[in-house]
Write an enzyme that holds these catalytic residues in place. Sequence first.
Site, PDB file in Angstrom:
ATOM      1  N   ALA A  32       0.818  -1.224   0.000  1.00  0.00           N
ATOM      2  CA  ALA A  32       0.000   0.000   0.000  1.00  0.00           C
ATOM      3  C   ALA A  32       0.847   1.267   0.000  1.00  0.00           C
ATOM      4  O   ALA A  32       0.338   2.351   0.256  1.00  0.00           O
ATOM      5  CB  ALA A  32      -0.935  -0.003   1.211  1.00  0.00           C
ATOM      6  N   GLY A  35       1.037   3.340  -5.864  1.00  0.00           N
ATOM      7  CA  GLY A  35       0.128   2.911  -6.925  1.00  0.00           C
ATOM      8  C   GLY A  35      -1.244   2.420  -6.487  1.00  0.00           C
ATOM      9  O   GLY A  35      -1.977   3.095  -5.749  1.00  0.00           O
ATOM     10  N   TYR A 185       5.568 -12.908 -15.271  1.00  0.00           N
ATOM     11  CA  TYR A 185       4.463 -12.201 -14.607  1.00  0.00           C
ATOM     12  C   TYR A 185       3.175 -12.998 -14.809  1.00  0.00           C
ATOM     13  O   TYR A 185       2.410 -13.226 -13.870  1.00  0.00           O
ATOM     14  CB  TYR A 185       4.365 -10.802 -15.226  1.00  0.00           C
ATOM     15  CG  TYR A 185       3.344  -9.870 -14.609  1.00  0.00           C
ATOM     16  CD1 TYR A 185       3.580  -9.245 -13.385  1.00  0.00           C
ATOM     17  CD2 TYR A 185       2.154  -9.566 -15.275  1.00  0.00           C
ATOM     18  CE1 TYR A 185       2.656  -8.366 -12.840  1.00  0.00           C
ATOM     19  CE2 TYR A 185       1.226  -8.684 -14.740  1.00  0.00           C
ATOM     20  CZ  TYR A 185       1.484  -8.081 -13.526  1.00  0.00           C
ATOM     21  OH  TYR A 185       0.567  -7.209 -12.986  1.00  0.00           O
TER      22      TYR A 185
HETATM   23  N1  LIG Z   1      -0.370  -0.823 -12.717  1.00  0.00           N
HETATM   24  C1  LIG Z   1      -1.114  -1.588 -13.497  1.00  0.00           C
HETATM   25  O1  LIG Z   1      -1.538  -1.190 -14.601  1.00  0.00           O
HETATM   26  C2  LIG Z   1      -1.472  -2.974 -13.057  1.00  0.00           C
HETATM   27  C3  LIG Z   1      -2.195  -3.786 -13.942  1.00  0.00           C
HETATM   28  C4  LIG Z   1      -2.545  -5.063 -13.546  1.00  0.00           C
HETATM   29  C5  LIG Z   1      -2.203  -5.498 -12.274  1.00  0.00           C
HETATM   30  N2  LIG Z   1      -1.487  -4.703 -11.426  1.00  0.00           N
HETATM   31  C6  LIG Z   1      -1.159  -5.245 -10.105  1.00  0.00           C
HETATM   32  O2  LIG Z   1      -1.418  -4.273  -9.115  1.00  0.00           O
HETATM   33  C7  LIG Z   1      -0.629  -4.575  -7.963  1.00  0.00           C
HETATM   34  C8  LIG Z   1       0.011  -3.300  -7.461  1.00  0.00           C
HETATM   35  O3  LIG Z   1       0.940  -2.848  -8.435  1.00  0.00           O
HETATM   36  P1  LIG Z   1       1.109  -1.309  -8.817  1.00  0.00           P
HETATM   37  O4  LIG Z   1       0.840  -1.198 -10.260  1.00  0.00           O
HETATM   38  O5  LIG Z   1       0.396  -0.452  -7.865  1.00  0.00           O
HETATM   39  O6  LIG Z   1       2.701  -1.158  -8.658  1.00  0.00           O
HETATM   40  P2  LIG Z   1       3.585  -0.308  -7.643  1.00  0.00           P
HETATM   41  O7  LIG Z   1       3.215   1.126  -7.702  1.00  0.00           O
HETATM   42  O8  LIG Z   1       4.989  -0.677  -7.971  1.00  0.00           O
HETATM   43  O9  LIG Z   1       3.184  -0.888  -6.226  1.00  0.00           O
HETATM   44  C9  LIG Z   1       3.583  -2.171  -5.848  1.00  0.00           C
HETATM   45  C10 LIG Z   1       3.508  -2.312  -4.344  1.00  0.00           C
HETATM   46  O10 LIG Z   1       4.045  -3.612  -4.001  1.00  0.00           O
HETATM   47  C11 LIG Z   1       5.122  -3.428  -3.091  1.00  0.00           C
HETATM   48  N3  LIG Z   1       6.173  -4.418  -3.276  1.00  0.00           N
HETATM   49  C12 LIG Z   1       6.966  -4.604  -4.355  1.00  0.00           C
HETATM   50  N4  LIG Z   1       7.892  -5.543  -4.102  1.00  0.00           N
HETATM   51  C13 LIG Z   1       7.674  -5.969  -2.836  1.00  0.00           C
HETATM   52  C14 LIG Z   1       8.312  -6.898  -1.995  1.00  0.00           C
HETATM   53  N5  LIG Z   1       9.393  -7.577  -2.380  1.00  0.00           N
HETATM   54  N6  LIG Z   1       7.823  -7.067  -0.753  1.00  0.00           N
HETATM   55  C15 LIG Z   1       6.751  -6.374  -0.306  1.00  0.00           C
HETATM   56  N7  LIG Z   1       6.122  -5.455  -1.056  1.00  0.00           N
HETATM   57  C16 LIG Z   1       6.586  -5.253  -2.298  1.00  0.00           C
HETATM   58  C17 LIG Z   1       5.659  -2.034  -3.400  1.00  0.00           C
HETATM   59  O11 LIG Z   1       6.429  -1.560  -2.317  1.00  0.00           O
HETATM   60  P3  LIG Z   1       7.455  -0.321  -2.507  1.00  0.00           P
HETATM   61  O12 LIG Z   1       6.620   0.922  -2.448  1.00  0.00           O
HETATM   62  O13 LIG Z   1       8.382  -0.461  -1.354  1.00  0.00           O
HETATM   63  O14 LIG Z   1       8.116  -0.501  -3.830  1.00  0.00           O
HETATM   64  C18 LIG Z   1       4.368  -1.275  -3.612  1.00  0.00           C
HETATM   65  O15 LIG Z   1       3.765  -0.951  -2.391  1.00  0.00           O
HETATM   66  C19 LIG Z   1       0.381  -5.632  -8.395  1.00  0.00           C
HETATM   67  O16 LIG Z   1      -0.028  -6.888  -7.920  1.00  0.00           O
HETATM   68  C20 LIG Z   1       0.297  -5.585  -9.910  1.00  0.00           C
HETATM   69  O17 LIG Z   1       0.646  -6.811 -10.502  1.00  0.00           O
HETATM   70  C21 LIG Z   1      -1.122  -3.451 -11.794  1.00  0.00           C
END
Ligand SMILES: NC(=O)c1ccc[n+]([C@@H]2O[C@H](COP(=O)([O-])OP(=O)(O)OC[C@H]3O[C@@H](n4cnc5c(N)ncnc54)[C@H](OP(=O)(O)O)[C@@H]3O)[C@@H](O)[C@H]2O)c1
Length: 302
Positions: A32, A35, A185
């Site tokens: 959290a 994004g 992925y």
């Molecule tokens: N963005 C899109 O268009 C999209 C589309 C489909 C699905 N998703 C899914 O949405 C979810 C959130 O992604 P997002 O797009 O919001 O990306 P994001 O902005 O990179 O956020 C990802 C979150 O996961 C955390 N995280 C990453 N690596 C981690 C680890 N090793 N241990 C614990 N936490 C970790 C990050 O922490 P930090 O802040 O410390 O990096 C951040 O809070 C993901 O499951 C992604 O696959 C996103």
Amino acid sequence: MPDELKFIANGRKTQKRTTARIDGRNCIITGATSGVGLAAAKRIAKGGADLILVCRNPEKGSKVKEEVEKEHRVKVDTVTADFSDLDQVRRAAATILEKNTRIDFLVNNAGIHNTTRQLTDTGIEMVFHVVHLASFLLTRLLLNRILESSPARILYVNSEGHRFGGLDLDDLDWKKRRYSGFKSYGAAKTAQLMTIWELTEQLTNSGVTINAMHPGGVATNIGMNNGFLYRGYQRYLLFPFLSKPEISGEAIYYLIATPEMANVSGKFFNQTIEEKPAAHALNREIGKKVWEISEQLTGLKN
Ligand SMILES: NC(=O)c1ccc[n+]([C@@H]2O[C@H](COP(=O)([O-])OP(=O)(O)OC[C@H]3O[C@@H](n4cnc5c(N)ncnc54)[C@H](OP(=O)(O)O)[C@@H]3O)[C@@H](O)[C@H]2O)c1
């Protein structure tokens, strides 16, 4: 239109929203600090629920806690865990359970996308570990408390990216194949879906629902850990076509808060529109093997 392409039309449909409130309920959300997860945390807090944020970076977690508590009358706790280390996931689960609070909602959101093959210290491919194994373990360790808190809802932020496929049970760590960022992925998100179908069955008549969703194509930090070229592509070619993560926060809120979802379980949603996942993700025979392997790799079963 073939089922496999309906996600394109679904993504353009008007999404559902709810004004239902969840005052005084407790929600755990992973990832959290950025994004989708950050937008969801803010929306859930606006709906009145207290939050436990499971974050890998405690400073970022504290900042979100401060920001959310300033804007909303809710209590926010943070628990630290890097999902590349299952011991940290176990410790986070223990810390949460020690709090003796109900768990009304668990939102498994943390995720990554790597363009190059990376392994954890235990030799497991990183995306599979962070996206699938860590959320599998966390959910299982919290499950009794979630059941005690019934009615409760578990929601996985999955992805249309599961459609990329890539799951090969004989080569989970990409030792035999050339690594593909999209397919690794896809593999992790497919494995996640397959274990959700297994859990759905186990939770029948328990009052606990479990569902998965695609949060929309939104501009976040995902992928920004990769090389210069990929980051440039994402920032300048992709971002202009993406939406803001607030749409994901609204969709997640709808799925966990609306009374319409009270008895819906084992489904995949494109934001809030129910959708059929890719055929390979519905293969229950392989799904049962994924369950077994996931139990072994997370130490839930020797
Ligand atoms: N963005 C899109 O268009 C999209 C589309 C489909 C699905 N998703 C899914 O949405 C979810 C959130 O992604 P997002 O797009 O919001 O990306 P994001 O902005 O990179 O956020 C990802 C979150 O996961 C955390 N995280 C990453 N690596 C981690 C680890 N090793 N241990 C614990 N936490 C970790 C990050 O922490 P930090 O802040 O410390 O990096 C951040 O809070 C993901 O499951 C992604 O696959 C996103």
